[in-house]
Design a protein around this motif. Structure first.
Motif, PDB file in Angstrom:
ATOM      1  N   MET A  27       0.849  -1.026  -0.135  1.00  0.00           N
ATOM      2  CA  MET A  27       0.106   0.078   0.132  1.00  0.00           C
ATOM      3  C   MET A  27       0.949   1.208  -0.115  1.00  0.00           C
ATOM      4  O   MET A  27       2.121   1.185   0.524  1.00  0.00           O
ATOM      5  N   GLY A  28       0.577   2.377  -0.655  1.00  0.00           N
ATOM      6  CA  GLY A  28       1.148   3.617  -0.621  1.00  0.00           C
ATOM      7  C   GLY A  28       0.883   4.189  -1.989  1.00  0.00           C
ATOM      8  O   GLY A  28       0.365   3.565  -3.020  1.00  0.00           O
ATOM      9  N   GLY A  29       0.233   5.389  -1.872  1.00  0.00           N
ATOM     10  CA  GLY A  29      -0.250   6.170  -2.780  1.00  0.00           C
ATOM     11  C   GLY A  29      -1.253   7.187  -2.788  1.00  0.00           C
ATOM     12  O   GLY A  29      -1.227   7.785  -1.309  1.00  0.00           O
ATOM     13  N   GLN A  30      -2.035   7.302  -3.627  1.00  0.00           N
ATOM     14  CA  GLN A  30      -3.201   8.172  -3.388  1.00  0.00           C
ATOM     15  C   GLN A  30      -4.375   8.109  -4.138  1.00  0.00           C
ATOM     16  O   GLN A  30      -4.319   7.034  -5.065  1.00  0.00           O
ATOM     17  N   GLU A  31      -5.706   8.178  -3.682  1.00  0.00           N
ATOM     18  CA  GLU A  31      -6.774   8.005  -4.084  1.00  0.00           C
ATOM     19  C   GLU A  31      -7.671   9.441  -4.228  1.00  0.00           C
ATOM     20  O   GLU A  31      -7.609  10.164  -3.380  1.00  0.00           O
ATOM     21  N   LEU A  32      -8.075   9.708  -5.396  1.00  0.00           N
ATOM     22  CA  LEU A  32      -9.030  10.865  -5.834  1.00  0.00           C
ATOM     23  C   LEU A  32     -10.195  10.509  -6.085  1.00  0.00           C
ATOM     24  O   LEU A  32     -10.563   9.690  -7.108  1.00  0.00           O
ATOM     25  N   THR A  33     -11.082  11.302  -5.693  1.00  0.00           N
ATOM     26  CA  THR A  33     -12.682  11.277  -5.862  1.00  0.00           C
ATOM     27  C   THR A  33     -13.412  12.268  -6.183  1.00  0.00           C
ATOM     28  O   THR A  33     -13.142  13.336  -5.822  1.00  0.00           O
ATOM     29  N   LEU A  34     -14.065  12.221  -7.394  1.00  0.00           N
ATOM     30  CA  LEU A  34     -14.743  13.328  -8.115  1.00  0.00           C
ATOM     31  C   LEU A  34     -16.157  13.471  -7.735  1.00  0.00           C
ATOM     32  O   LEU A  34     -16.978  12.416  -8.329  1.00  0.00           O
ATOM     33  N   ASP A  35     -16.931  14.208  -7.011  1.00  0.00           N
ATOM     34  CA  ASP A  35     -18.058  14.269  -6.844  1.00  0.00           C
ATOM     35  C   ASP A  35     -18.805  15.335  -7.796  1.00  0.00           C
ATOM     36  O   ASP A  35     -18.576  16.490  -7.995  1.00  0.00           O
ATOM     37  N   THR A  36     -19.349  14.513  -8.985  1.00  0.00           N
ATOM     38  CA  THR A  36     -19.875  15.275 -10.177  1.00  0.00           C
ATOM     39  C   THR A  36     -20.991  16.115  -9.916  1.00  0.00           C
ATOM     40  O   THR A  36     -21.208  17.147 -10.679  1.00  0.00           O
ATOM     41  N   ASP A  37     -21.816  16.194  -9.058  1.00  0.00           N
ATOM     42  CA  ASP A  37     -22.876  16.774  -8.493  1.00  0.00           C
ATOM     43  C   ASP A  37     -22.205  18.452  -8.117  1.00  0.00           C
ATOM     44  O   ASP A  37     -22.901  19.161  -8.493  1.00  0.00           O
ATOM     45  N   SER A  38     -21.202  18.309  -7.176  1.00  0.00           N
ATOM     46  CA  SER A  38     -20.649  19.564  -6.792  1.00  0.00           C
ATOM     47  C   SER A  38     -19.353  19.941  -7.252  1.00  0.00           C
ATOM     48  O   SER A  38     -18.807  21.068  -6.866  1.00  0.00           O
ATOM     49  N   SER A  39     -18.959  18.916  -8.277  1.00  0.00           N
ATOM     50  CA  SER A  39     -17.473  19.257  -8.838  1.00  0.00           C
ATOM     51  C   SER A  39     -16.357  19.587  -7.923  1.00  0.00           C
ATOM     52  O   SER A  39     -15.535  20.167  -7.937  1.00  0.00           O
ATOM     53  N   THR A  40     -16.587  18.824  -6.744  1.00  0.00           N
ATOM     54  CA  THR A  40     -15.583  18.674  -5.893  1.00  0.00           C
ATOM     55  C   THR A  40     -14.658  17.552  -5.797  1.00  0.00           C
ATOM     56  O   THR A  40     -15.136  16.494  -5.870  1.00  0.00           O
ATOM     57  N   VAL A  41     -13.433  17.797  -5.699  1.00  0.00           N
ATOM     58  CA  VAL A  41     -12.445  16.408  -5.693  1.00  0.00           C
ATOM     59  C   VAL A  41     -12.028  16.343  -4.114  1.00  0.00           C
ATOM     60  O   VAL A  41     -11.699  17.403  -3.697  1.00  0.00           O
ATOM     61  N   THR A  42     -11.989  15.323  -3.683  1.00  0.00           N
ATOM     62  CA  THR A  42     -11.522  14.945  -2.396  1.00  0.00           C
ATOM     63  C   THR A  42     -10.344  13.967  -2.583  1.00  0.00           C
ATOM     64  O   THR A  42     -10.465  13.264  -3.540  1.00  0.00           O
ATOM     65  N   GLY A  43      -9.498  13.564  -1.568  1.00  0.00           N
ATOM     66  CA  GLY A  43      -8.359  12.836  -1.851  1.00  0.00           C
ATOM     67  C   GLY A  43      -7.997  12.097  -0.572  1.00  0.00           C
ATOM     68  O   GLY A  43      -8.235  12.521   0.649  1.00  0.00           O
ATOM     69  N   LEU A  44      -7.480  11.052  -0.741  1.00  0.00           N
ATOM     70  CA  LEU A  44      -6.787  10.186   0.591  1.00  0.00           C
ATOM     71  C   LEU A  44      -5.209   9.906  -0.039  1.00  0.00           C
ATOM     72  O   LEU A  44      -5.198   9.493  -1.176  1.00  0.00           O
ATOM     73  N   ARG A  45      -4.358  10.234   1.191  1.00  0.00           N
ATOM     74  CA  ARG A  45      -3.083   9.785   0.830  1.00  0.00           C
ATOM     75  C   ARG A  45      -2.667   8.627   1.615  1.00  0.00           C
ATOM     76  O   ARG A  45      -2.909   8.758   2.912  1.00  0.00           O
TER      77      ARG A  45
END
Length: 68
Positions: A1-19
């Motif tokens: 494990m190691g890296g990052q994960e990005l998620t786009l909420d298409t309703d609000s155009s918001t990007v959140t991430g996990l590292r």
């Protein structure tokens, strides 16, 4: 494990991430935002799958004083 994960909420155009942070092949921390309060430590089962996590954002200093 190691890296990052990005998620786009298409309703609000918001990007959140996990590292994800790893050491010696083991996941040791996950960060979901700025500061120490957004860091958790995953607790794995015997097969390495995270079952729970512990928030690392609050420390108790000598004398009983808390610090975030």
């Amino acid at each position: 494990m190691g890296g990052q994960e990005l998620t786009l909420d298409t309703d609000s155009s918001t990007v959140t991430g996990l590292r994800y942070y790893a050491f010696a092949g083991q996941a040791i921390a996950v960060r979901s935002g700025p500061g120490l309060v957004a860091v958790t430590t995953p607790i794995p089962d015997s097969q390495g799958t995270a079952l729970a996590s512990i928030a690392n954002g609050y420390a108790t200093l000598p004398g009983g004083c808390g610090r975030a």
